[in-house]
Design a protein around this motif. Structure first.
Motif, short mmCIF file in Angstrom:
data_model
loop_
_atom_site.label_atom_id
_atom_site.label_comp_id
_atom_site.label_asym_id
_atom_site.label_seq_id
_atom_site.Cartn_x
_atom_site.Cartn_y
_atom_site.Cartn_z
N ALA A 152 0.76 -1.15 -0.14
CA ALA A 152 0.13 -0.13 -0.01
C ALA A 152 0.95 1.32 -0.05
N ALA A 153 1.94 1.23 0.84
CA ALA A 153 2.76 2.18 0.88
C ALA A 153 3.53 2.49 -0.65
N GLY A 154 3.92 1.45 -1.11
CA GLY A 154 4.52 1.54 -2.43
C GLY A 154 3.55 2.16 -3.50
N ALA A 155 2.16 1.60 -3.48
CA ALA A 155 1.42 2.22 -4.44
C ALA A 155 0.79 3.64 -4.18
N PHE A 156 0.81 4.06 -2.96
CA PHE A 156 0.51 5.56 -2.64
C PHE A 156 1.53 6.32 -3.01
N GLY A 157 2.91 5.64 -2.77
CA GLY A 157 3.96 6.53 -2.80
C GLY A 157 4.45 6.74 -4.49
N TYR A 158 3.81 5.76 -5.21
CA TYR A 158 3.93 5.78 -6.88
C TYR A 158 2.76 6.91 -7.20
N VAL A 159 1.63 6.54 -6.74
CA VAL A 159 0.54 7.74 -7.24
C VAL A 159 0.86 9.19 -6.83
N VAL A 209 3.49 10.41 -9.30
CA VAL A 209 3.29 10.21 -10.88
C VAL A 209 1.84 10.94 -10.93
N ASP A 210 1.71 12.09 -10.93
CA ASP A 210 0.43 12.91 -11.09
C ASP A 210 -0.58 12.23 -12.00
N PRO A 211 -1.92 11.86 -11.33
CA PRO A 211 -2.92 11.27 -12.40
C PRO A 211 -3.52 12.38 -12.87
N ASN A 212 -3.38 13.69 -12.69
CA ASN A 212 -4.13 14.72 -13.21
C ASN A 212 -3.63 15.29 -14.50
N GLY A 268 -10.31 8.04 -8.23
CA GLY A 268 -9.90 7.52 -6.97
C GLY A 268 -8.19 7.47 -7.19
N LEU A 269 -7.72 7.65 -8.32
CA LEU A 269 -6.22 7.91 -8.29
C LEU A 269 -5.91 9.50 -7.98
N ARG A 270 -6.87 10.07 -8.28
CA ARG A 270 -6.85 11.76 -7.99
C ARG A 270 -6.76 11.84 -6.88
N SER A 271 -7.87 11.25 -6.01
CA SER A 271 -8.17 11.23 -4.61
C SER A 271 -6.90 10.74 -3.90
N ALA A 272 -6.42 9.65 -4.27
CA ALA A 272 -4.99 9.21 -3.45
C ALA A 272 -3.96 10.14 -3.72
N HIS A 273 -3.82 10.89 -4.97
CA HIS A 273 -2.61 11.74 -5.02
C HIS A 273 -2.82 12.98 -4.33
N ALA A 274 -3.96 13.31 -4.02
CA ALA A 274 -4.45 14.49 -3.08
C ALA A 274 -4.15 13.92 -1.66
N LEU A 275 -4.45 12.95 -1.40
CA LEU A 275 -4.24 12.68 0.09
C LEU A 275 -2.64 12.44 0.35
N VAL A 276 -2.05 11.98 -0.53
CA VAL A 276 -0.67 11.79 -0.24
C VAL A 276 0.00 13.17 -0.09
N HIS A 277 -0.62 14.33 -0.70
CA HIS A 277 -0.08 15.73 -0.76
C HIS A 277 -0.58 16.30 0.31
N GLY A 278 -1.63 15.60 1.26
CA GLY A 278 -2.27 16.32 2.31
C GLY A 278 -3.44 17.21 1.97
N ASP A 279 -4.04 17.05 0.98
CA ASP A 279 -5.40 17.96 0.40
C ASP A 279 -6.44 17.15 0.52
N VAL A 280 -6.88 17.06 1.66
CA VAL A 280 -8.13 16.18 2.09
C VAL A 280 -9.33 16.61 1.43
N LEU A 281 -9.50 17.87 1.34
CA LEU A 281 -10.73 18.29 0.59
C LEU A 281 -10.86 18.13 -0.95
N THR A 282 -9.82 18.10 -1.44
CA THR A 282 -9.48 17.74 -2.94
C THR A 282 -9.68 16.47 -3.21
N ALA A 283 -9.18 15.59 -2.02
CA ALA A 283 -9.46 14.17 -2.27
C ALA A 283 -10.94 13.85 -2.07
N LEU A 284 -11.70 14.42 -1.22
CA LEU A 284 -12.99 14.14 -0.89
C LEU A 284 -13.76 14.59 -2.40
#
Length: 140
Positions: A25-32, A35-38, A61-77
């Protein structure tokens, strides 16, 4: 009802499964996160969206994961609220699994058929609403 595992099973061995899942999971979230899905071209387009123009429950889902990794919870939601709920649910389930494994006990989720069907119905409702005109706020 099986009891705890024998004392001869080491803590390291009992935690191997949760550790492997955490690493994946850490590897998957690290990759996303890296590598920006936007940006177009990094990930394939959702086949359902490509063929029908409809959003599946995973769209965004990938965009929300990317936003969460970068600490942007509102964008992720905004990108996919159901995915954020799933990430949180998986994290809680992983913590329970890890704690039970450390004690030598099997994982028991307590999810009976009624709860599973409730989850399926909620996911279907989420999918339907995000594709209706008034559900634009649920679209990625």
């Amino acid at each position: 009802m099986p009891g705890p595992e024998p004392a001869s099973v080491s803590l390291r061995r009992r935690l191997a499964g949760p550790a492997a899942v955490f690493a994946a999971a850490a590897g998957a979230f690290g990759y996303v996160g890296a590598v920006d899905p936007n940006e177009p071209g990094h990930y394939p387009v959702c086949p359902l969206y490509l063929l029908t123009g409809l959003y599946c429950p995973g769209c965004g889902g990938l965009r929300s994961a990317h936003a969460l990794v970068h600490g942007d919870v509102l964008t992720a939601l905004r990108d996919n609220a159901a995915a954020v709920a799933a990430y949180l649910g998986c994290a809680v389930l992983w913590m329970v699994w890890t704690a039970r494994a450390a004690r030598g006990r099997p994982l028991r989720t307590g999810l009976g058929p009624a709860r599973l069907w409730t989850g399926v119905v909620l996911l279907l409702a989420f999918t339907a609403v995000r594709n209706l005109p008034f559900g634009g706020w649920l679209r990625p």
